[in-house]
Design an enzyme around this catalytic site. Structure first.
Site, PDB file in Angstrom:
ATOM      1  N   HIS A  91       0.630  -1.481   0.072  1.00 22.44           N
ATOM      2  CA  HIS A  91       0.020   0.002  -0.131  1.00 22.44           C
ATOM      3  C   HIS A  91       0.678   1.169  -0.225  1.00 22.44           C
ATOM      4  O   HIS A  91       1.882   1.234   0.684  1.00 22.44           O
ATOM      5  CB  HIS A  91      -0.986  -0.072   1.206  1.00 22.44           C
ATOM      6  CG  HIS A  91      -1.963   1.018   1.116  1.00 22.44           C
ATOM      7  ND1 HIS A  91      -1.620   2.244   1.553  1.00 22.44           N
ATOM      8  CD2 HIS A  91      -3.468   1.214   0.780  1.00 22.44           C
ATOM      9  CE1 HIS A  91      -2.681   3.169   1.293  1.00 22.44           C
ATOM     10  NE2 HIS A  91      -3.545   2.242   0.927  1.00 22.44           N
ATOM     11  N   GLU A 163      -3.821   2.203  -7.224  1.00 26.73           N
ATOM     12  CA  GLU A 163      -4.045   3.209  -6.323  1.00 26.73           C
ATOM     13  C   GLU A 163      -3.327   4.481  -6.669  1.00 26.73           C
ATOM     14  O   GLU A 163      -2.125   4.293  -6.126  1.00 26.73           O
ATOM     15  CB  GLU A 163      -4.055   2.790  -5.072  1.00 26.73           C
ATOM     16  CG  GLU A 163      -5.199   1.700  -4.489  1.00 26.73           C
ATOM     17  CD  GLU A 163      -5.380   1.836  -3.085  1.00 26.73           C
ATOM     18  OE1 GLU A 163      -6.624   1.920  -2.814  1.00 26.73           O
ATOM     19  OE2 GLU A 163      -4.589   1.702  -2.242  1.00 26.73           O
TER      20      GLU A 163
HETATM   21  P1  PGA Z   1      -9.194   6.291   0.372  1.00 24.57           P
HETATM   22  O1  PGA Z   1      -7.987   5.104   0.345  1.00 24.57           O
HETATM   23  O2  PGA Z   1     -10.375   5.725  -0.205  1.00 24.57           O
HETATM   24  O3  PGA Z   1      -9.507   6.886   1.422  1.00 24.57           O
HETATM   25  O4  PGA Z   1      -8.732   7.314  -0.857  1.00 24.57           O
HETATM   26  C1  PGA Z   1      -8.002   4.094  -0.615  1.00 24.57           C
HETATM   27  C2  PGA Z   1      -6.740   3.524  -0.284  1.00 24.57           C
HETATM   28  O5  PGA Z   1      -5.679   3.810   0.360  1.00 24.57           O
HETATM   29  O6  PGA Z   1      -7.038   2.010  -0.019  1.00 24.57           O
END
Ligand code: PGA
Length: 254
Positions: A91, A163
């Site tokens: 992540h 992401e």
């Molecule tokens: P968010 O986070 O939906 O708060 O932007 C997503 C993530 O970091 O998995």
């Protein structure tokens, strides 16, 4: 459709228990596969609370070492032992706040597979990468380091979450990514994964500022198998709204 709820370190233990109680009462349609990633301390009791709703549990982070003199570490094996089925790996908050590099990410993926967890490998470009036109380069590199030569056990699987680092609430700008750009990156990601692991079906999720207003615009994109949601998944109302939007989307499609 996958709905992965990453509760990060947003909630107190008491709030986690309260939200899990509500979520454990969900009557999810079979088309939604939901996984909650609670804080490590609350993982065991959250699992018990969510079991009646058929919701699985995942670890937000694992140590790649299995057992021994590793102060503060919690191994993939330990998470599996207490009933986790998934683990987030790489992540961006782990990569950029806690300094995890691609090598650490790779070792964690291997540890998850060894322990029987499905690693959810997060990839994404930073704001600087984007400005410098290096978005695809960053993602291709992260995927190569994660998957080149990776041996996946017969009954194992991996997942990927795209992401964009800048799109994440709190640790990024929280500005949502244009769905057309998500579509493009997802096709790049799929092609790259295929080149390393062939025909194994690898679900690819999208994450970064997903909320009840924009979720459908992402679900509609070809190649998006679901969403990984942080902030909007930590409040009862918005989480339920996300579930409803996915249900609507599934119904419209069928
Ligand atoms: P968010 O986070 O939906 O708060 O932007 C997503 C993530 O970091 O998995």
């Amino acid at each position: 459709m996958y709905l992965f709820a990453n509760w990060k370190m947003y909630l107190t233990s008491e709030q986690t228990t309260r939200l899990s109680f509500v979520v454990g009462g969900y009557d999810l349609p079979k088309e939604i596969e939901m996984v909650v990633f609670p804080n490590t301390l609350d993982l065991v009791h959250t699992k018990k609370q969510l079991a009646p709703a058929g919701i699985a549990i995942g670890a937000q982070n694992v140590a790649w070492v299995e057992q021994g003199a590793y102060t503060g570490a919690v191994s993939a094996k330990l998470f599996a032992e207490v009933g986790a089925s998934f683990a987030l790996v790489g992540h961006s908050e782990r990569r950029y706040i806690f300094g995890e590099d691609d090598e650490a990410v790779r070792k964690k993926i291997e540890a998850c597979l060894e322990a029987g967890l499905v690693p959810v490998v997060c990839v994404g470009e930073t704001e600087d990468d984007k400005k410098e036109g290096k978005g695809e380069y960053r993602i291709k590199k992260q995927i190569m380091k994660a998957f080149e030569g990776l041996e996946i056990p017969k009954d194992g699987n991996v997942m990927v979450a795209y992401e964009p680092v800048w799109a994440i609430v709190g640790s990024g700008t929280g500005e949502a990514c244009d769905p057309a750009d998500v579509g493009h990156m997802h096709s790049v990601i799929r092609k790259e994964i295929e080149s390393y692991i062939g025909d194994l079906e690898v679900p690819v999720l999208y994450g970064g500022s997903v909320d009840e207003d924009n979720i459908k615009s992402y679900l509609q994109i070809k190649g998006v198998d679901g969403v990984l949601v942080g902030s909007a998944s930590t409040k009862q109302d918005t989480l339920f709204a996300l579930v409803e939007k996915i249900e609507e989307h599934v119904k419209q499609k069928s």
